[in-house]
Scaffold this active site. Structure first.
Site, mmCIF file in Angstrom:
data_model
loop_
_atom_site.group_PDB
_atom_site.id
_atom_site.type_symbol
_atom_site.label_atom_id
_atom_site.label_comp_id
_atom_site.label_asym_id
_atom_site.label_seq_id
_atom_site.Cartn_x
_atom_site.Cartn_y
_atom_site.Cartn_z
ATOM 1 N N VAL A 184 -12.745 -0.385 5.715
ATOM 2 C CA VAL A 184 -13.766 -1.103 5.066
ATOM 3 C C VAL A 184 -13.739 -0.924 3.572
ATOM 4 O O VAL A 184 -14.144 0.312 3.269
ATOM 5 C CB VAL A 184 -15.167 -0.524 5.893
ATOM 6 C CG1 VAL A 184 -16.332 -1.430 5.529
ATOM 7 C CG2 VAL A 184 -14.988 -0.387 7.396
ATOM 8 N N LYS A 228 -14.334 -5.226 10.376
ATOM 9 C CA LYS A 228 -14.946 -4.278 9.532
ATOM 10 C C LYS A 228 -16.231 -3.927 9.904
ATOM 11 O O LYS A 228 -16.852 -2.709 9.875
ATOM 12 C CB LYS A 228 -14.799 -4.720 8.077
ATOM 13 C CG LYS A 228 -13.740 -4.685 7.254
ATOM 14 C CD LYS A 228 -13.477 -5.402 5.970
ATOM 15 C CE LYS A 228 -12.220 -5.793 5.525
ATOM 16 N NZ LYS A 228 -12.138 -6.595 4.652
ATOM 17 N N GLU A 269 -4.799 -14.927 2.820
ATOM 18 C CA GLU A 269 -3.370 -14.682 3.784
ATOM 19 C C GLU A 269 -2.846 -16.023 3.383
ATOM 20 O O GLU A 269 -3.395 -17.081 2.970
ATOM 21 C CB GLU A 269 -4.282 -14.561 5.101
ATOM 22 C CG GLU A 269 -4.758 -13.372 5.436
ATOM 23 C CD GLU A 269 -4.124 -11.918 5.200
ATOM 24 O OE1 GLU A 269 -2.901 -12.190 5.609
ATOM 25 O OE2 GLU A 269 -4.627 -11.114 4.748
ATOM 26 N N ALA A 300 -11.668 -1.235 1.263
ATOM 27 C CA ALA A 300 -10.503 -0.590 0.656
ATOM 28 C C ALA A 300 -11.116 0.902 0.155
ATOM 29 O O ALA A 300 -11.475 1.463 1.095
ATOM 30 C CB ALA A 300 -9.963 -1.471 -0.284
ATOM 31 N N THR A 343 0.579 0.367 7.941
ATOM 32 C CA THR A 343 0.953 -0.814 8.506
ATOM 33 C C THR A 343 -0.335 -1.753 8.835
ATOM 34 O O THR A 343 -1.474 -1.367 8.808
ATOM 35 C CB THR A 343 1.798 -0.804 9.614
ATOM 36 O OG1 THR A 343 0.885 -0.223 10.836
ATOM 37 C CG2 THR A 343 2.960 0.190 9.444
ATOM 38 N N ASP A 363 -11.346 -10.697 10.070
ATOM 39 C CA ASP A 363 -11.107 -9.561 9.348
ATOM 40 C C ASP A 363 -12.510 -8.981 8.961
ATOM 41 O O ASP A 363 -12.548 -7.652 9.217
ATOM 42 C CB ASP A 363 -10.433 -9.777 8.058
ATOM 43 C CG ASP A 363 -9.902 -8.821 7.444
ATOM 44 O OD1 ASP A 363 -9.130 -7.894 7.947
ATOM 45 O OD2 ASP A 363 -10.399 -8.507 6.300
ATOM 46 N N ILE A 382 1.009 -1.237 -0.045
ATOM 47 C CA ILE A 382 -0.091 -0.143 -0.079
ATOM 48 C C ILE A 382 1.000 1.271 -0.162
ATOM 49 O O ILE A 382 0.546 2.124 -0.882
ATOM 50 C CB ILE A 382 -0.989 -0.091 1.315
ATOM 51 C CG1 ILE A 382 -1.827 -1.348 1.171
ATOM 52 C CG2 ILE A 382 -1.795 1.399 1.123
ATOM 53 C CD1 ILE A 382 -2.724 -1.357 2.224
#
Ligand code: ASP
Ligand code: MG
Length: 816
Positions: A610, A683, A668, A612, A556, A679, A476
C-alpha cells in the site's frame, strides 16, 4: 620456568619447526630454560593406528609405512646439514624397524591388544621428539631427548592410562634437577606402567603431559602451541563469525573442549587448575597473536556466555515406563552398567515425573547400549514396566558455555528463542546445576543453522547476518540490490546487520551462493552461472540450505510465488513482499499467511503493498497494536489517478491528460488497468483486513470512472477513441467542480467495516484538496485521532521508493 608444548602442526613442517625454535630461543634468552614437550607430527598417530588395524586383518601396508618414514626423512633433509644427517637417519631407521616388527607380529597373531597399539603409536612421539632434539642441538648443544616413559608412570589401562601423579611428579622433578644444564625435549602422550610397558594418555594426550610436567616443576606457565588461534567462540568450520577468546576459566575451557573441535585435551586442565598455573593456547602459524589464556581468576569480560560448543553426531536412547518411578537406584544401575562396558554417556536428562530417562552416547555405542539394557532389564521389559529402549540417530548436541550464565537471567530464553525462530526442534535439554552449560539435542541437519543463529543471538556486538532469497529482478528488484549495495557499510555500522543475498531468481534463471552473491555484479553472475529458473526448485533449495535468519523476498507481480508462502513460513523463513496479490486474494488466504507466520515465529512484512514505501501498513499496525480503534480511513492510493485529476483542470481535455499520464510512464500499458480501480481496490482491501475486517474483493464497492463504452473497447487505440468521445461527460464534471471551488478526487473509504472507492468533489477544507503530482495520501480517523486525522502523504509509486520500502522491511526482520 615455563613448559612449552608443541603439537603436530609445529613439529610436522619446516616452517613450524623454524617458528618453534624461534620461540624457544626467545625463552632461553630470558635466562630461564623452558621445558619442551612434543607430540607426533600431524597425522602420524592416525597413520600408525591405521597400520595396526590393517595388520590385524592380515594386511601389511608398506606404502603407508614408507609415507610415515618419508615425512620424517624430509625434515631431516631440509633442516640438518648433510654431515649430521647420517646418525639421525640411522636412529629413525631403528625406530621404524621396531615398528615394522611389532606390526608383523600383529599380522601373524591377527590380534592387536590395546597394549600393542600403544606401543605402535608411541613411535610417533618418539621419532618426532628425537628428530626435533637433533635439529635443536645446532642452536642449543645442551638439548636432551627424554622418553617420557621413563618419568611418567601410569596404571595398565592401555589407550587411556591413568597417571600415578605422586610418583610421576617425583620422577620428573628428580630428573629435571639432575639435568639442570640441559634443555629437555620430552615426548608427549606416552608413559609406562609398573612393568615398564609403554602406555598412552589418550588421544591428544601430549597436552596432558605438558600439564603434568608443569605441575611437577611448579612452572609459571604452560604454553600449548597449536595450529589455531586459541579457543574460539564456536567451531570455525561451521560458524564463519567465530572469533578467538582471550580469556577463559579452567571450567569453561573444560566445557568448551569436551565438545566440538578439540583445541586442547580436557584433562590438561586438572593439574594446571590444582596448581593455578595459567595455560596459554597459541598458534604456531601466527605466533604474535595473543591466543587464549586459561587461568584461575582472570575472567574480566562480562560476556554471559563464552562460546557455543557442539558435538556433531550423537545418538540418544530413550527409556520410559512406570518401572522407574520412585525406584531408587534405577539410574545408578543403568549408568554403572554402561560405565562398566566403557560406554561414555555424554548427557543425561530425566523428567521430574521420573517416567523417562534420555541419555546421549556416541553413535557407535548405541547398539551395544541397547542390547545391554535389554539384557539387564529383561524382567522389567517382560512385565511391561519398562518400554523397549528407543534409539534415535542423526542427532547433534549444541551447548552454550560460560560461568557468567549463573549471574545472568534469560540465557536459556535467548537460546530457545533463537532456536525456535529458526525452526530448530529441540529433542532434549540439560543444564548442569553449576549453570556453566546448557545443552540441547537437535537434529544433525540443523546443527550449522542452529550454531550460527545462536552465535548471532549471543554475540550481538558482531554483525547479524540476514540470508536473503530474492525473487524478481525487475525494476524493484534491481533497485533494491543497488540500494543494498550502496548502504552495506552503513547497515553494518549503524544497525549491526549484514545482508547477504544468498539466492536470486527471475523468470529465466536462478543462482545460489551461501557466501552471498556480490551485489555489484549479480546480473552478470546470474546470466553466466545461473541455472534455469524453477520456482519450486528455488524454494526447495532455500530450505535445503537451511540458513539462519532467513528471509524470502517476493518482488514479482505474479500469483505463482504466493502459493509457496505458507510452505516458506512453515520452514521458519520470514517473508517480505511487494507483491499485493497474496494479501488481496481470498480472506482465508490472508488469514493463513498471518497465522502461519505467527505460529512459526517468523515475520511477514508487506509495507509496499500500500502506497509503496510510505509508512501506511506500519502506521495502521501501530495504531491497532496500541489499542486504538479505526473509525474512518480515507485515501487516495492510486498515483496514476492522482496524477490525472491533478492535471485535469482549466482547458485540459480528459483524454489528453490520460495520454499524458501514459507518456510520462505513470500508467500500465493499458491505462484501464489503473482507471478501473482494481489496483486501488486491492490496497483498500488489505488495509481493511489489517484494520480487522473480514472482507472479500466483492465487498468493495467501486465507482467506475470510465463509461462502459471505454471499458469495453477492444484495443487501447479504440479505448482512446471512446474516451475522446466521452470528453463532454468529464468536461461537465470538471466545470461543476471548478464552479463550486472544489477538486475531483478518486477516494477510497473504509467506514463501519464497508469499503468503497468513489469519485468525489472535495472542498478546500478537505485534506485531499491540495494534492500534487502523483502523490498518495491517507487519513486515519481513530478514537485518538478524532479531531484531526493522522495523515500520511507523499510519493506512492516508483521503483526507488518501493525498493526502499522493501529494504526497510528486510532490515526490520533483523531487528525485532
Ligand atoms: N599424537 C597423539 C595424538 O594424535 C597425542 C597428541 O597429539 O597430543 O593423539
Ligand atoms: Mg594434539
Amino acid at each position: 620456568m615455563k613448559v612449552l608444548k608443541f603439537g603436530g602442526t609445529s613439529v610436522g613442517s619446516t616452517e613450524g619447526i623454524v617458528n618453534m625454535l624461534d620461540i624457544i630461543k626467545k625463552e632461553v634468552q630470558t635466562g630461564e630454560k623452558p621445558v619442551v614437550v612434543l607430540s607426533a607430527m600431524s597425522g602420524i598417530t592416525n597413520m600408525l593406528t591405521k597400520m595396526a588395524e590393517e595388520a590385524v586383518i592380515g594386511e601389511g601396508n608398506q606404502e603407508l609405512l614408507q609415507e610415515v618414514l618419508d615425512r620424517h626423512f624430509a625434515v631431516v633433509q631440509e633442516m640438518l646439514p648433510i654431515q649430521q644427517q647420517a646418525p639421525v637417519y640411522a636412529q629413525l631407521k631403528i625406530y621404524f624397524s621396531e615398528v615394522e616388527k611389532i606390526l608383523s607380529a600383529i599380522q601373524n597373531l591377527k590380534e592387536c591388544s590395546p597394549k600393542s597399539l600403544d606401543l605402535v603409536i608411541s613411535y610417533g612421539e618418539r621419532c618426532a621428539t628425537f628428530l626435533v632434539t637433533k635439529i635443536a642441538e645446532q642452536y642449543f648443544p645442551e638439548s636432551l631427548f627424554v622418553d617420557a616413559a621413563t618419568i611418567i608412570k601410569t596404571d595398565s589401562n592401555f589407550g587411556n592410562a591413568k597417571v600415578d601423579t605422586r610418583l610421576s611428579e617425583d620422577l620428573i622433578s628428580i630428573f629435571y634437577n639432575s639435568h639442570a644444564d640441559s634443555l629437555l625435549f620430552i615426548t608427549g602422550f606416552i608413559a609406562s606402567d609398573q612393568q615398564g610397558q609403554t602406555t598412552t594418555l589418550g588421544r591428544g594426550g601430549s597436552d596432558y603431559t605438558a600439564a603434568i610436567v608443569g605441575s611437577a616443576l611448579n612452572s609459571s606457565e604452560i604454553q600449548i602451541w597449536t595450529g589455531v588461534n586459541g579457543m574460539m567462540t564456536a567451531d570455525p568450520r561451521m560458524v564463519k563469525k567465530a572469533f578467538s577468546l582471550t580469556e577463559l576459566s579452567y571450567t569453561e575451557a573444560m566445557e568448551m573442549s569436551f565438545f566440538g573441535a578439540r583445541v586442547i585435551y580436557p584433562p590438561t586442565m586438572i593439574p594446571a587448575f590444582l596448581k593455578k598455573i595459567p595455560i596459554i593456547i597459541k598458534s604456531i602459524l601466527q605466533p604474535d597473536f595473543t591466543g587464549t589464556v586459561i587461568c584461575h581468576s582472570c575472567d574480566s569480560s562480562d560476556l554471559p556466555i563464552k562460546g557455543i560448543s557442539s558435538i556433531n553426531e550423537i545418538s540418544i536412547i530413550n527409556l520410559q515406563g512406570s518401572g522407574m518411578v520412585g525406584k531408587a537406584g534405577f539410574s545408578g544401575k543403568l549408568f554403572s552398567l554402561l560405565a562398566h562396558e566403557q560406554i561414555n554417556v555424554i548427557m543425561i536428562t530425566q523428567s521430574s515425573s521420573e517416567h523417562s530417562i534420555t541419555f546421549a552416547i556416541k553413535p557407535e555405542d548405541a547398539v551395544k547400549a541397547q542390547r545391554l539394557i535389554e539384557q539387564e532389564f529383561e524382567l522389567e521389559l517382560q512385565a511391561k514396566k519398562l518400554e523397549q529402549p528407543e534409539v534415535e540417530e542423526g542427532l547433534s548436541i549444541l551447548a552454550i558455555v560460560g560461568e557468567n550464565m549463573k549471574k545472568t537471567t534469560g540465557m536459556s530464553g535467548k537460546l530457545f528463542s533463537a532456536l525456535g525462530r529458526n525452526g530448530v526442534n529441540v529433542r532434549a535439554i540439560a543444564q548442569g546445576s553449576s549453570e556453566h552449560n546448557i545443552s540441547v539435542v537437535i537434529l544433525q541437519q540443523d546443527l550449522a543453522k542452529a550454531l550460527n543463529a545462536v552465535h548471532d543471538e549471543f554475540f550481538t556486538e558482531l554483525k547479524k547476518t540476514l540470508n536473503v532469497f530474492c525473487l524478481g529482478t525487475g525494476n524493484i528488484g534491481k533497485t533494491l540490490f543497488r540500494q543494498l549495495y550502496e548502504h552495506r557499510d552503513f547497515l553494518q555500522k549503524h544497525n549491526g546487520i549484514q545482508v547477504k543475498i544468498t539466492g536470486i531468481s527471475n523468470s529465466r534463471k536462478m543462482l545460489f551462493e551461501e557466501e552471498g552473491i556480490p551485489l555489484d555484479s549479480w546480473q552478470e553472475e546470474l546470466d553466466q552461472a545461473g541455472e534455469p529458473a524453477d520456482l519450486q526448485g528455488f524454494v526447495a533449495k532455500m530450505k535445503e540450505m537451511n540458513l539462519p535468519n532467513c528471509v524470502f523476498v517476493d518482488n514479482t507481480a505474479s500469483p505463482k510465488p504466493i502459493t509457496f508462502y505458507e510452505e516458506i513460513f512453515k520452514s521458519n523463513v520470514s517473508v517480505v513482499t511487494s507483491n499485493k496479490i497474496g494479501n488481496s486474494s481470498s480472506y482465508s488466504q490472508y488469514r493463513t499467511f498471518k497465522d502461519t507466520a505467527h505460529t512459526h515465529g517468523v515475520d511477514f512484512y508487506y509495507e509496499t503493498n500500500v502506497g509503496a514505501g510510505l509508512p501506511i501498513v506500519r502506521t495502521l499496525k501501530d495504531l491497532m497494536m496500541s489499542g486504538d480503534r479505526v473509525l474512518l480511513i480515507e485515501a487516495v492510493l492510486s498515483g496514476t489517478i492522482s496524477f490525472i485529476f491533478n492535471h485535469f483542470k482549466g482547458e485540459a481535455k480528459f483524454h489528453e491528460v490520460v495520454k499524458l499520464a501514459q507518456e510520462k510512464g505513470y500508467t500500465e500499458p493499458d491505462p484501464r488497468d489503473d482507471l478501473n480501480g482494481k489496483d486501488f481496490m486491492r490496497k483498500m482491501l488489505i488495509l481493511a483486513r489489517d484494520a480487522g475486517y473480514e472482507l472479500e474483493a466483492e465487498d468493495v464497492k467501486i465507482d467506475n470512472i470510465l463509461p462502459g463504452s471505454c471499458l469495453n473497447a477492444q484495443s487501447v487505440t479504440d479505448f482512446y477513441k471512446e474516451l475522446e468521445a466521452a470528453d463532454d461527460f468529464f468536461e461537465k464534471l470538471k466545470k461543476e467542480a471548478e464552479q463550486s471551488g472544489k477538486a475531483l478526487r478518486y477516494i477510497g473509504k473504509l467506514e463501519d467495516g464497508k469499503v468503497s472507492i468513489t469519485l468525489q468533489m472535495v472542498d478546500e477544507s478537505h485534506p485531499f484538496f491540495v494534492l500534487s503530482g502523483s502523490d498518495n495520501i491517507i487519513a486515519f480517523t481513530t478514537e485518538r485521532y478524532k479531531e484531526r486525522p493522522l495523515v500520511v502523504k507523499g510519493p506512492g509509486a516508483g521503483a526507488e521508493v518501493t525498493a526502499a520500502g522493501v529494504f526497510a522491511d528486510i532490515v526490520n526482520v533483523g531487528t525485532h
